[in-house]
Design a protein around this motif. Structure first.
Motif, PDB file in Angstrom:
ATOM      1  N   GLY A  33      72.136 115.681  53.168  1.00 59.48           N
ATOM      2  CA  GLY A  33      72.169 116.074  51.763  1.00 59.48           C
ATOM      3  C   GLY A  33      73.128 115.232  50.928  1.00 59.48           C
ATOM      4  N   ASN A  34      73.928 114.386  51.587  1.00 56.23           N
ATOM      5  CA  ASN A  34      74.844 113.507  50.843  1.00 56.23           C
ATOM      6  C   ASN A  34      74.077 112.340  50.216  1.00 56.23           C
ATOM      7  OD1 ASN A  34      78.132 113.484  52.391  1.00 56.23           O
ATOM      8  ND2 ASN A  34      76.842 115.172  51.832  1.00 56.23           N
ATOM      9  N   THR A  35      74.754 111.681  49.271  1.00 54.81           N
ATOM     10  CA  THR A  35      74.193 110.478  48.655  1.00 54.81           C
ATOM     11  C   THR A  35      75.144 109.314  48.897  1.00 54.81           C
ATOM     12  OG1 THR A  35      73.096 111.770  46.951  1.00 54.81           O
ATOM     13  CG2 THR A  35      73.470 109.437  46.465  1.00 54.81           C
ATOM     14  N   ALA A  36      74.587 108.208  49.364  1.00 58.38           N
ATOM     15  CA  ALA A  36      75.381 107.003  49.581  1.00 58.38           C
ATOM     16  C   ALA A  36      74.948 105.928  48.599  1.00 58.38           C
ATOM     17  CB  ALA A  36      75.198 106.487  51.007  1.00 58.38           C
ATOM     18  N   ILE A  37      75.932 105.236  48.014  1.00 59.99           N
ATOM     19  CA  ILE A  37      75.627 104.050  47.228  1.00 59.99           C
ATOM     20  C   ILE A  37      75.980 102.856  48.108  1.00 59.99           C
ATOM     21  CG2 ILE A  37      76.131 102.755  45.122  1.00 59.99           C
ATOM     22  CD1 ILE A  37      74.893 105.475  44.538  1.00 59.99           C
ATOM     23  N   VAL A  38      75.031 101.929  48.237  1.00 60.50           N
ATOM     24  CA  VAL A  38      75.222 100.776  49.111  1.00 60.50           C
ATOM     25  C   VAL A  38      75.234  99.528  48.232  1.00 60.50           C
ATOM     26  CG1 VAL A  38      74.338  99.556  51.131  1.00 60.50           C
ATOM     27  CG2 VAL A  38      73.976 102.023  50.927  1.00 60.50           C
ATOM     28  N   LEU A  39      76.379  98.879  48.148  1.00 58.19           N
ATOM     29  CA  LEU A  39      76.516  97.682  47.302  1.00 58.19           C
ATOM     30  C   LEU A  39      76.516  96.448  48.195  1.00 58.19           C
ATOM     31  CD1 LEU A  39      79.298  98.214  44.582  1.00 58.19           C
ATOM     32  CD2 LEU A  39      76.839  97.947  44.267  1.00 58.19           C
ATOM     33  N   ILE A  89      70.781  99.575  56.477  1.00 61.62           N
ATOM     34  CA  ILE A  89      71.665 100.717  56.184  1.00 61.62           C
ATOM     35  C   ILE A  89      70.844 101.885  55.634  1.00 61.62           C
ATOM     36  CG2 ILE A  89      73.567 101.485  54.706  1.00 61.62           C
ATOM     37  CD1 ILE A  89      74.778  98.713  55.007  1.00 61.62           C
ATOM     38  N   LYS A  90      69.865 101.559  54.790  1.00 64.36           N
ATOM     39  CA  LYS A  90      69.017 102.616  54.220  1.00 64.36           C
ATOM     40  C   LYS A  90      68.271 103.374  55.328  1.00 64.36           C
ATOM     41  CE  LYS A  90      65.664 103.323  50.503  1.00 64.36           C
ATOM     42  NZ  LYS A  90      66.507 104.346  49.866  1.00 64.36           N
ATOM     43  N   ASP A  91      67.715 102.628  56.300  1.00 69.05           N
ATOM     44  CA  ASP A  91      67.004 103.265  57.423  1.00 69.05           C
ATOM     45  C   ASP A  91      67.926 104.226  58.172  1.00 69.05           C
ATOM     46  OD1 ASP A  91      64.614 102.031  56.982  1.00 69.05           O
ATOM     47  OD2 ASP A  91      64.896 100.447  58.480  1.00 69.05           O
ATOM     48  N   ARG A  92      69.135 103.778  58.428  1.00 67.32           N
ATOM     49  CA  ARG A  92      70.091 104.614  59.177  1.00 67.32           C
ATOM     50  C   ARG A  92      70.479 105.834  58.364  1.00 67.32           C
ATOM     51  NH1 ARG A  92      72.312 103.997  64.021  1.00 67.32           N
ATOM     52  NH2 ARG A  92      71.005 102.417  64.936  1.00 67.32           N
ATOM     53  N   CYS A  93      70.708 105.613  57.063  1.00 67.82           N
ATOM     54  CA  CYS A  93      71.052 106.749  56.193  1.00 67.82           C
ATOM     55  C   CYS A  93      69.938 107.787  56.244  1.00 67.82           C
ATOM     56  CB  CYS A  93      71.286 106.274  54.767  1.00 67.82           C
ATOM     57  SG  CYS A  93      72.881 105.486  54.507  1.00 67.82           S
ATOM     58  N   ASP A  94      68.680 107.315  56.174  1.00 71.68           N
ATOM     59  CA  ASP A  94      67.539 108.246  56.234  1.00 71.68           C
ATOM     60  C   ASP A  94      67.628 109.121  57.471  1.00 71.68           C
ATOM     61  OD1 ASP A  94      66.486 107.221  53.954  1.00 71.68           O
ATOM     62  OD2 ASP A  94      64.886 106.058  54.927  1.00 71.68           O
ATOM     63  N   GLY A 139      70.051 111.872  57.359  1.00 69.27           N
ATOM     64  CA  GLY A 139      69.837 112.862  56.305  1.00 69.27           C
ATOM     65  C   GLY A 139      70.548 112.519  55.015  1.00 69.27           C
ATOM     66  N   VAL A 140      70.947 111.243  54.868  1.00 71.98           N
ATOM     67  CA  VAL A 140      71.705 110.806  53.694  1.00 71.98           C
ATOM     68  C   VAL A 140      70.777 110.017  52.774  1.00 71.98           C
ATOM     69  CG1 VAL A 140      73.611 109.339  52.907  1.00 71.98           C
ATOM     70  CG2 VAL A 140      73.877 110.726  54.975  1.00 71.98           C
ATOM     71  N   LYS A 141      70.760 110.405  51.481  1.00 73.67           N
ATOM     72  CA  LYS A 141      69.961 109.668  50.501  1.00 73.67           C
ATOM     73  C   LYS A 141      70.752 108.423  50.111  1.00 73.67           C
ATOM     74  CE  LYS A 141      67.599 110.679  46.195  1.00 73.67           C
ATOM     75  NZ  LYS A 141      67.521 111.600  45.071  1.00 73.67           N
ATOM     76  N   SER A 142      70.101 107.253  50.090  1.00 74.14           N
ATOM     77  CA  SER A 142      70.878 106.048  49.787  1.00 74.14           C
ATOM     78  C   SER A 142      70.261 105.278  48.635  1.00 74.14           C
ATOM     79  CB  SER A 142      70.960 105.153  51.027  1.00 74.14           C
ATOM     80  OG  SER A 142      69.677 104.808  51.462  1.00 74.14           O
ATOM     81  N   HIS A 143      71.117 104.675  47.836  1.00 75.69           N
ATOM     82  CA  HIS A 143      70.693 103.799  46.746  1.00 75.69           C
ATOM     83  C   HIS A 143      71.302 102.436  47.028  1.00 75.69           C
ATOM     84  CE1 HIS A 143      69.255 107.199  44.350  1.00 75.69           C
ATOM     85  NE2 HIS A 143      70.313 107.836  44.814  1.00 75.69           N
TER      86      HIS A 143
END
Lengths: 377, 196
Positions: free
Chosen positions: B11-17, B27-32, B35-39
């Protein structure tokens, strides 16, 4: 193309029965593939003898000799011992055992059950039985530590009380004072994450108590299989085990492999999963047209692969197999399956499916460390 | 045995710069899976986007202060720094930013560990900052404690007894010694004791 495949199981030493069962599965698969496709896999069998130091030496030898795939390792300690070498030499380990989760290394394929396949269904079952007081006992290494930590989390979340927790050195006999403590704490359930002789002695000790009139205690296990069920004898009666495979589901291929290769003639999840590992590896190598580990892994994850355990899909990101968890009860040396999932369930090695803990809402989760117990001097 | 740290980020949100699309995708695949939403972004981070973040993942090889909408070292969320080149200059930048956890680009498989460590270190930093602020506040109240003790001594007590009485008042009111001093001075209409 003949693929040289390392089979690295401790078939001697304190958990030899598990290694023998896993090795039998791999050898059975190689034999079955040989009958259909000719000499396609050349096994290189190595026995580290349950000696953790031997894993490095043996794996180094295998990888330096050009072996690129290994099916093997029983304990998490041995898997962790192999990983640095796999990274260095670019090898791939097909790990066929249930484990404690919280890992996904680029050089491992995790084919055994993850905690959402074993700890969670067992915790649900314990709660559904109306058991209240749980005692935790495990082998003193990462499998025992982490499965019991997870069991504690899941059981407390379901309202159960943890009345004790003890660890026994790998290979040691479970001391009597632990069995005494289980009775003194009036536990009605024991979570048993022991392996080898520690497990056998715990179950026999509890059985001796039961036959002398003590209150019955329900024992549950995340790793008991048919591989060493005979060693325990009738003391295992009533034990509940979680697993991705149990003998009643075995078809002809596995029964043949057990008869021909397993010293005790039994089918277990270790055997079935090792058999499946070889089937997946072979199918993927054929698909990829090479034994290059990265290409084989990509092919293995492209679509579910038919195996003796049914079709197995592997997540390309976390590198774990989807499995169908089951719960079984031991009766006179056999497991009777009492619950099974409707179908394959993705592995959740990081247990993200469990209720989340707070993050931003709690800037300091440990404002004032308060141990549950105070040392009394 | 200490309990496990926060380790479920569903349910967390990660910003990936990050500039590299490949690293961003991994990183997005791992976040998925966690359970972490990533931008994933390759440009500067604006404060509106930062406001939705529970965690920030940043490539320290390509980042600079101007990319972040907060003063150096004052990130409002845990920050994970991706290590690529290992150049001392980039590491110095990351340390000055007080990045909470580091993750080698070659070891993205350990993103989970970096998340756990970043959250824990961030929480400890916040706790330490709150403790430091409290200590500074109390140091500022020392003069009021002396004034309150002197006032109580005028009732005929010695300094030890006066301090003991002030402590007793603080305990009864469940406030700090400094707060008790301010209250006493205020109640007696004496100089110094400004009520907070």
């Amino acid at each position: 193309m003949t693929l040289r495949l390392g089979l690295m199981f401790s078939t001697t030493g304190s958990y030899a029965a598990l290694g023998q069962s896993a090795l039998a599965g791999a050898l059975g698969a190689i034999e079955a593939l040989g009958q259909r496709h000719g000499h396609v896999i050349a096994p290189v069998v190595a026995d580290p003898g349950g000696d953790i130091a031997a894993y490095d030496r043996i794996a180094r030898g295998l990888l330096e000799s050009g072996v690129r795939h290994i099916v093997g390792a029983i304990t998490s300690s041995s898997r962790k011992e192999l990983i640095p070498l796999l990274e260095r030499y670019g090898g791939l380990l097909w790990y066929p055992c249930p484990y404690e989760g919280f890992e996904s290394n680029d050089h491992v394929v995790y084919l055994g059950a993850s905690p959402n396949h074993h700890v969670v269904p067992v915790a649900d079952w314990i709660a559904a039985q109306g058991l209240r007081q749980v005692y935790l006992v495990g082998s003193n290494y990462v499998w025992g530590w982490e499965t019991l930590r997870l069991a504690r989390e899941c059981l407390v979340a379901r309202g159960l009380d943890i009345v004790g927790e003890r660890f026994v050195p790998l290979g040691a006999v479970t001391p009597d004072h632990i069995i005494d403590e289980i009775a003194e704490q009036r536990a009605d359930c024991v979570v048993d994450s022991l392996i080898g002789p520690s497990n056998v002695s715990l179950l026999r000790g509890l059985d001796a108590r039961r036959t002398s009139g003590a209150d019955p205690v329900q024992v549950v296990s995340f790793n008991q299989t048919e591989a060493d069920l005979d060693d325990i004898g009738t003391a295992a009666n009533g034990l509940l085990a979680a697993g991705s495979f149990f003998e009643p589901d075995a078809g002809d291929d596995l029964r043949t492999a057990a008869r021909r290769h397993a010293p005790n003639g039994r089918v277990s999840s270790f055997m079935a999963t090792s058999h499946a590992a070889v089937e997946i590896l072979f199918a993927a190598a054929q698909q990829a047209g090479t034994d290059d580990p990265a290409a084989v892994f990509r092919a293995a994850t492209a679509a579910p692969v038919p195996t003796v355990m049914g079709d197995i899909a592997i997540d390309p990101v976390l590198r774990h197999a989807m499995l169908t968890p089951k719960l079984s009860i031991a009766e006179q040396g056999r497991f009777r399956i009492v619950q099974r999932a409707d179908g394959p369930i993705p592995a959740d090695p990081y247990m993200t499916g469990q209720p989340p803990t707070p993050t931003r809402a709690s800037p300091d989760p440990w404002p004032n460390p308060r141990p549950n117990l105070r040392i009394v001097s | 045995m200490r309990s496990a740290p926060i380790h479920n980020f569903r349910g967390n949100t990660a910003i990936v710069l990050v500039r590299s699309p490949e690293i961003g995708a991994r990183i997005k695949d791992r976040c998925d899976r966690l359970g972490v939403k990533s931008h994933v972004r390759s440009t500067d981070l604006d404060s509106d986007t930062a406001a939705i973040a529970d965690i920030l993942v940043i490539d320290i090889d390509t980042a600079d202060d101007a990319m972040l909408p907060w003063p150096r070292g004052a990130a409002p969320v845990p920050v994970i720094g991706l290590i690529g080149s290992e150049s001392p200059g980039r590491l110095a930048w990351a340390l000055a930013q007080e990045i909470d956890a580091f993750l080698p680009v070659a070891g993205l498989g350990n993103l989970f560990s970096a998340m756990v460590i970043a959250h824990e270190i961030f929480a400890r930093k916040a706790d330490r900052a709150a403790r430091d602020a409290e200590q500074a506040r109390r140091r500022g109240g020392r003069l009021d404690v002396i004034r309150a003790v002197l006032s109580l001594m005028q009732d005929g007590r010695d300094e030890a007894l006066a301090l003991k009485q002030l402590r007793a008042m603080a305990m009864v009111e469940q406030i700090s010694l400094e707060e008790a001093a301010v209250k006493l001075l205020h109640d007696r209409g004496l100089a110094g004791g400004k009520r907070a």
